[in-house]
Design an enzyme around this catalytic site. Sequence first.
Site, PDB file in Angstrom:
ATOM      1  N   HIS A 296     -10.628   3.007  -0.729  1.00 45.94           N
ATOM      2  CA  HIS A 296     -10.800   2.571   0.661  1.00 45.94           C
ATOM      3  C   HIS A 296     -11.647   1.308   0.657  1.00 45.94           C
ATOM      4  O   HIS A 296     -12.631   1.187   1.377  1.00 45.94           O
ATOM      5  CB  HIS A 296     -11.429   3.685   1.506  1.00 45.94           C
ATOM      6  CG  HIS A 296     -10.698   3.922   2.782  1.00 45.94           C
ATOM      7  ND1 HIS A 296     -11.304   4.141   3.982  1.00 45.94           N
ATOM      8  CD2 HIS A 296      -9.375   3.939   3.045  1.00 45.94           C
ATOM      9  CE1 HIS A 296     -10.384   4.314   4.919  1.00 45.94           C
ATOM     10  NE2 HIS A 296      -9.214   4.194   4.375  1.00 45.94           N
TER      11      HIS A 296
ATOM     12  N   GLN B 242     -11.386   2.333  11.236  1.00 41.01           N
ATOM     13  CA  GLN B 242     -11.352   3.557  12.036  1.00 41.01           C
ATOM     14  C   GLN B 242     -12.720   4.197  12.135  1.00 41.01           C
ATOM     15  O   GLN B 242     -13.562   4.013  11.281  1.00 41.01           O
ATOM     16  CB  GLN B 242     -10.455   4.548  11.319  1.00 41.01           C
ATOM     17  CG  GLN B 242      -9.090   4.040  11.099  1.00 41.01           C
ATOM     18  CD  GLN B 242      -8.189   4.515  12.179  1.00 41.01           C
ATOM     19  OE1 GLN B 242      -8.648   5.108  13.141  1.00 41.01           O
ATOM     20  NE2 GLN B 242      -6.924   4.260  12.043  1.00 41.01           N
TER      21      GLN B 242
ATOM     22  N   TYR C 263       4.268   0.602  -3.131  1.00 37.68           N
ATOM     23  CA  TYR C 263       4.060   0.287  -4.536  1.00 37.68           C
ATOM     24  C   TYR C 263       5.104  -0.694  -5.055  1.00 37.68           C
ATOM     25  O   TYR C 263       5.565  -0.590  -6.178  1.00 37.68           O
ATOM     26  CB  TYR C 263       4.050   1.578  -5.374  1.00 37.68           C
ATOM     27  CG  TYR C 263       2.833   2.431  -5.103  1.00 37.68           C
ATOM     28  CD1 TYR C 263       1.743   2.387  -5.956  1.00 37.68           C
ATOM     29  CD2 TYR C 263       2.763   3.243  -3.989  1.00 37.68           C
ATOM     30  CE1 TYR C 263       0.612   3.141  -5.702  1.00 37.68           C
ATOM     31  CE2 TYR C 263       1.640   3.999  -3.729  1.00 37.68           C
ATOM     32  CZ  TYR C 263       0.570   3.949  -4.588  1.00 37.68           C
ATOM     33  OH  TYR C 263      -0.541   4.692  -4.326  1.00 37.68           O
TER      34      TYR C 263
ATOM     35  N   GLN D  75      -7.079   8.748  13.021  1.00 37.17           N
ATOM     36  CA  GLN D  75      -7.497   9.721  12.010  1.00 37.17           C
ATOM     37  C   GLN D  75      -7.259  11.162  12.457  1.00 37.17           C
ATOM     38  O   GLN D  75      -7.002  11.424  13.616  1.00 37.17           O
ATOM     39  CB  GLN D  75      -8.996   9.547  11.772  1.00 37.17           C
ATOM     40  CG  GLN D  75      -9.355   8.234  11.142  1.00 37.17           C
ATOM     41  CD  GLN D  75      -8.998   8.198   9.687  1.00 37.17           C
ATOM     42  OE1 GLN D  75      -9.440   9.024   8.916  1.00 37.17           O
ATOM     43  NE2 GLN D  75      -8.144   7.266   9.301  1.00 37.17           N
TER      44      GLN D  75
ATOM     45  N   HIS E 124       0.818  -1.204   0.000  1.00 39.29           N
ATOM     46  CA  HIS E 124       0.000   0.000   0.000  1.00 39.29           C
ATOM     47  C   HIS E 124       0.859   1.264   0.000  1.00 39.29           C
ATOM     48  O   HIS E 124       0.565   2.235  -0.681  1.00 39.29           O
ATOM     49  CB  HIS E 124      -0.920  -0.015   1.221  1.00 39.29           C
ATOM     50  CG  HIS E 124      -1.884   1.115   1.269  1.00 39.29           C
ATOM     51  ND1 HIS E 124      -3.086   1.077   0.618  1.00 39.29           N
ATOM     52  CD2 HIS E 124      -1.827   2.317   1.888  1.00 39.29           C
ATOM     53  CE1 HIS E 124      -3.729   2.201   0.834  1.00 39.29           C
ATOM     54  NE2 HIS E 124      -2.996   2.982   1.592  1.00 39.29           N
TER      55      HIS E 124
HETATM   56  N1  LIG Z   1      -1.785   4.394 -10.636  1.00 40.43           N
HETATM   57  C1  LIG Z   1      -0.962   5.444 -10.455  1.00 40.43           C
HETATM   58  N2  LIG Z   1      -0.727   6.295 -11.446  1.00 40.43           N
HETATM   59  C2  LIG Z   1       0.076   7.358 -11.273  1.00 40.43           C
HETATM   60  N3  LIG Z   1       0.635   7.679 -10.125  1.00 40.43           N
HETATM   61  C3  LIG Z   1       0.440   6.882  -9.091  1.00 40.43           C
HETATM   62  C4  LIG Z   1      -0.360   5.735  -9.221  1.00 40.43           C
HETATM   63  N4  LIG Z   1      -0.421   5.134  -8.044  1.00 40.43           N
HETATM   64  C5  LIG Z   1       0.305   5.896  -7.222  1.00 40.43           C
HETATM   65  N5  LIG Z   1       0.838   6.962  -7.842  1.00 40.43           N
HETATM   66  C6  LIG Z   1       1.575   8.036  -7.230  1.00 40.43           C
HETATM   67  O1  LIG Z   1       2.423   7.526  -6.242  1.00 40.43           O
HETATM   68  C7  LIG Z   1       2.478   8.417  -5.127  1.00 40.43           C
HETATM   69  C8  LIG Z   1       2.349   7.695  -3.863  1.00 40.43           C
HETATM   70  O2  LIG Z   1       1.030   7.333  -3.684  1.00 40.43           O
HETATM   71  P1  LIG Z   1       0.442   6.982  -2.245  1.00 40.43           P
HETATM   72  O3  LIG Z   1       1.420   6.156  -1.546  1.00 40.43           O
HETATM   73  O4  LIG Z   1      -0.916   6.449  -2.419  1.00 40.43           O
HETATM   74  O5  LIG Z   1       0.340   8.405  -1.579  1.00 40.43           O
HETATM   75  P2  LIG Z   1       0.443   8.708  -0.031  1.00 40.43           P
HETATM   76  O6  LIG Z   1       1.876   8.983   0.186  1.00 40.43           O
HETATM   77  O7  LIG Z   1      -0.405   9.891   0.161  1.00 40.43           O
HETATM   78  O8  LIG Z   1      -0.050   7.489   0.675  1.00 40.43           O
HETATM   79  C9  LIG Z   1       1.379   9.416  -5.283  1.00 40.43           C
HETATM   80  O9  LIG Z   1       1.906  10.670  -5.525  1.00 40.43           O
HETATM   81  C10 LIG Z   1       0.626   8.943  -6.476  1.00 40.43           C
HETATM   82  O10 LIG Z   1       0.224  10.027  -7.252  1.00 40.43           O
END
Ligand SMILES: Nc1ncnc2c1ncn2[C@@H]1O[C@H](COP(=O)(O)OP(=O)(O)O)[C@@H](O)[C@H]1O
Lengths: 748, 90, 90, 235
Positions: A95, A243, A49, A317, A46
Amino acid sequence: MTKVKVDENELNVDLTQSEVEWIQNTLERNPSITELGMFDVMWSEHCSYKSSRPKLSLFEDAEKNYDYVLAGPGQDAGVIDIGDGYALAFRIESHNHPSAIEPYHGAATGIGGIIRDILCMGVRPIALLDPLRFGPLKGNPHSQWLFKYVVKGIADYGNCTGIPTIGGEVEFDKCFESNCLVNVACIGLGTIEDFKHAPSRAYNPGDYVVLMGGSTGRDGIHGVTFASRTLTELSEADRPAVQIGDPFTKKMIIEATLEAIKTGYVRGLKDLGGGGLSCALSELTGDGGTGAKIDMGKIFTREPNMNSYEIMLSESQERMAFIVKPEGLEEVLNVFQKFEMAHAVLGRTDDSKILRVYDGDNLVVNLPAIALSESPTIPRTEKRPDYLDQLLTEITPEPSKKLDEIIYILIASENICSKEWVYRQYDHEVGVRSVVKCGDGDSGVLRIIGTDKFIAASVGTNSKHCYLEPYEGAKEGIVEACGNVIANGAKPKAMVNCCNFGNPEKPESFWYFAEAVRGMADCCKNLRIPVVGGNVSFYNEDEVSNTAIKATPEIMIVGIIEGEDNIITLPFKEFGDDILIIGETKAELGGSEYYSVIYDLEGGIPPKVDENQIKTRWNFIQELYKKKLIKANHDVNKGGFIITIGEMCFKNELGAKLDLKDYNNYGLRDDELLFSESVGRFIIETNPRNHNEIMKLAKKFKIYVKKIGVLSQNPTIEIKGLKSGKLEIDALKMKNLYQSTIPNLMEI
Amino acid sequence: MIYSEFIIEVVLENKPAARDPVGETIRRDLLAKKGYDMVSNVRSGQYLRFYLSAENEKKAEEIIEELLNKLRIFNPVTQNFKILKLQKES
Amino acid sequence: MIYSEFIIEVVLENKPAARDPVGETIRRDLLAKKGYDMVSNVRSGQYLRFYLSAENEKKAEEIIEELLNKLRIFNPVTQNFKILKLQKES
Amino acid sequence: MRVKIAVLDFPGSNCDLDTIHVLNNVINIKADLVWHNYFKESKYDGVILPGGFAFGDYLRAGIIAAHSPAIDEARVMLEDGRPVIGICNGFQILTEAQFLPGALLQNDTLTFICKWVMVKVENNETAFSNKMNIGDILNIPIAHAEGRYYIENLKELEQNNQIVFRYSNENGEYTKDSNPNGSLANIAGVCNLERNCIGFMPHPERASESILSPKGTSHGKNFFYSMVDFIQKRL
Ligand SMILES: Nc1ncnc2c1ncn2[C@@H]1O[C@H](COP(=O)(O)OP(=O)(O)O)[C@@H](O)[C@H]1O
Ligand SMILES: [Mg+2]
């Protein structure tokens, strides 16, 4: 799961053995239990990535290739420059897992999270959108329960925070029965200065680190690892991870944050979401090239005796972390005091590049700030599912019902019928910006007060099409969402996406993801639409059958309308006017509502997207707008153009006389012609006087446009020129079916 | 079988570990500000009273427990319920 | 003076004339449709639990009654309240 | 004459900026957004309590705000005849503060409702309706979860002519269908005996510019013009 021994304890982590070794080697020691927990969370799917990053790199670099993109992927939200000194931020997130087990609070906290992401960019959140997926409602109390409480959760949270929910999307399909999808998007508006003032980085040593908002409790520890597994594996045991939302505190956080930014002393800003404080602090310092020394004892906790592990990983939260210039600390704290928001100065940034957290005299965290964000990637294998070959060969059955009967069934079907039951519960007007309201257009249109500019936003995708051909389906999602904002008079400006897929460890699920990303990347490049952000939600699987949901890459597009007279709405306006269709209809019924509703059939070849064609159509429409030749516009979507025409008749209770004799270039069957879901078509209303001019322009643009009828005062849709002769549809009956489906089903 | 009328009273509330913003706000923004600082905590919940006929009290309680669960009147993920055992009026 | 901790539980509910759509809806839409027709009526209300320190239980109840009235925790136009007298756990 | 109106900002108010926008930019009069703790009645000729969710509407819509010091200030204005206007959540606060009779209960649909409705003017001698005619039918949106007006003694309210607005259909009839939330006698707005305090459930600030209205109307303006006119006549 890997077992790691720390001091006397043995801890179960989701990290792999080799990841644990990497950590030990890098630190040259064993991590403390809190450090290990931080890695565990930050390197979860999560947050990190792990599986998706290699694929997401297919998107072109938005910040580099588009001069109006101020922030692209990698930031909390995408930000674009929309002229006149304004910046627009937007972002979408999922979510799904919490909502599947606690629809009310799951959806509510989803809204809470996405609002924080926008706030982090230093701008005011001004609109929400909510693409949703559930199992079919009919005869299914579980789906009804999820649907009812997800909508209520979004309503209660969005309404209370004073952010209008201006649009969204709902699809019902068996595959979402136990794993519903709750995606939420937020748009923020501010000046470019506002945006520049609040990076989510701590660039300067010596600044104060301030925590503001709700107290830190034991709730939601490891919410992100929960979101990184399938429901089957964990849901029972992990249920406390859900939450409770507190929209009132959130509203105060919004106001206090915006006012704090106005002081000019806030130098960095980060919301506490997944991974809590550990995630926020390591991103602030790691990405900013600084370090920090933090006194954990300052953190206001809700429960006594919380240990450092719990405090650093709590996902309670309604909290924000601020980086504040030393000379402005007092002024910023005064703002928090005005709003009676709890706050604590946790420590200061330094140039050590190390994040140090003290619990009293104990150094409980001592990590290179960058280490946590240096998560490894995991190469995944892709495999096209074998079942697709079979599915794609399905052909259209012989019609088992009369055409008029089918039209009535389609308009009343759950995926096509009106979603008014949903948006009536949302305050979609607070903020006095909502110009085109839910139901009056394909997208939500907001004015920017003090300018003659308007924002149009739309979100959606077609899960059935993506299931059969994720590459084309993902492209279609983009064309569709762009078509929605174009139908209201806008030019599409940028895109964010939310990828909802199954378990990436399964090659078939990962193939869907890979194909969808490839489709989005290609389509966006071809149409010149920057991808400025996104989110990936994996592990969406059915508990019982252990099968993945249908691939659902949700696409959100924002566009800009220049000038009030360029706003176009959906309803037909005046009888006597012409009805024109833009774009040809091909035999593209694969994955259509017609197949699914009438034959319970999932198969066939879904529509294909030809970006060159689409682009010229859009240019043509812009030309017609410029010449004020369009009075109503609606893009053709589920159920085919006959459904589109019906929907346009409802509001002013008009009818239509259609003649399709010359609109069948491919010799289609009647059902193929009427119900095909070919992508990128529009139905427009025009004044008959302008017919020649429009046709001339069509020729010039090499666009296929056809007059297929005229509007009549009598609310009947007459269709001539079908192979089976003539058809007469009662538009009022159709309207009634359209409006009553969900209210009838939801009277549980 | 002889059926009698029973009244079953139920309280649904958020689990102890979960937050209760309503109770917190009542305490912080109302009681504390109006001088009732002897009140250290407030928790809120939903009260339901069912009138039903059943063979006996135990059966009546069972029916209510069953319907609370089956009809999702409360969600066990975030909420608890308890059947109130009230003192008999004297 | 020695103070102890007390827990006082209160239920607020709408007066009959002000109607009770929550109770009505649960009975009509859930119970009756799902075969629970032994339930003849449902009433809903709001439940509040106060944690406070006081000299004795009676004082604690007095404080709560006072704040309920003074702060209009219940709205006398539309609501009644009762303090719950629970059986002592055996 | 300069008319100065305060729009009270409670924690959780969310139509505050909308109301300020309409007063400043549409009605073109001076209005200040005033944080509830800083509110001093002596500076203002009238006050508006805007819509939203003061203190989250936790416990009951309006109740916590009704106990705030700002309400004590507003009471001074109430007593010396300056206009005190509650819109939506403001109406809820004014009933909880007992400035106005009755109570606002949960909608009988049990849901929040956001939609355009029609209201008919019943009394045009109040600080929020004196620029209207009796019988005018106005186009205006509602957005609330607790808007079901209830009062024990409806007769008295009617006799005193305290019902200012009712939900009606386009023919001005008080039908069940035109009553969105189950309000007693279709009541949408009431006033005190002195006519300077009015509570109104729909949102005139969302209906003051034709661009926001599905029918191109701007009936909301008349509410604010009434308030200004009422103040000017007093001064
Ligand atoms: N499917 C996607 N396409 C383009 N950018 C993505 C995608 N998934 C994630 N990102 C980018 O990766 C970054 C990290 O995302 P995320 O971990 O969800 O954010 P946060 O740090 O708020 O939890 C974000 O800036 C998001 O825009
Ligand atoms: Mg974030």
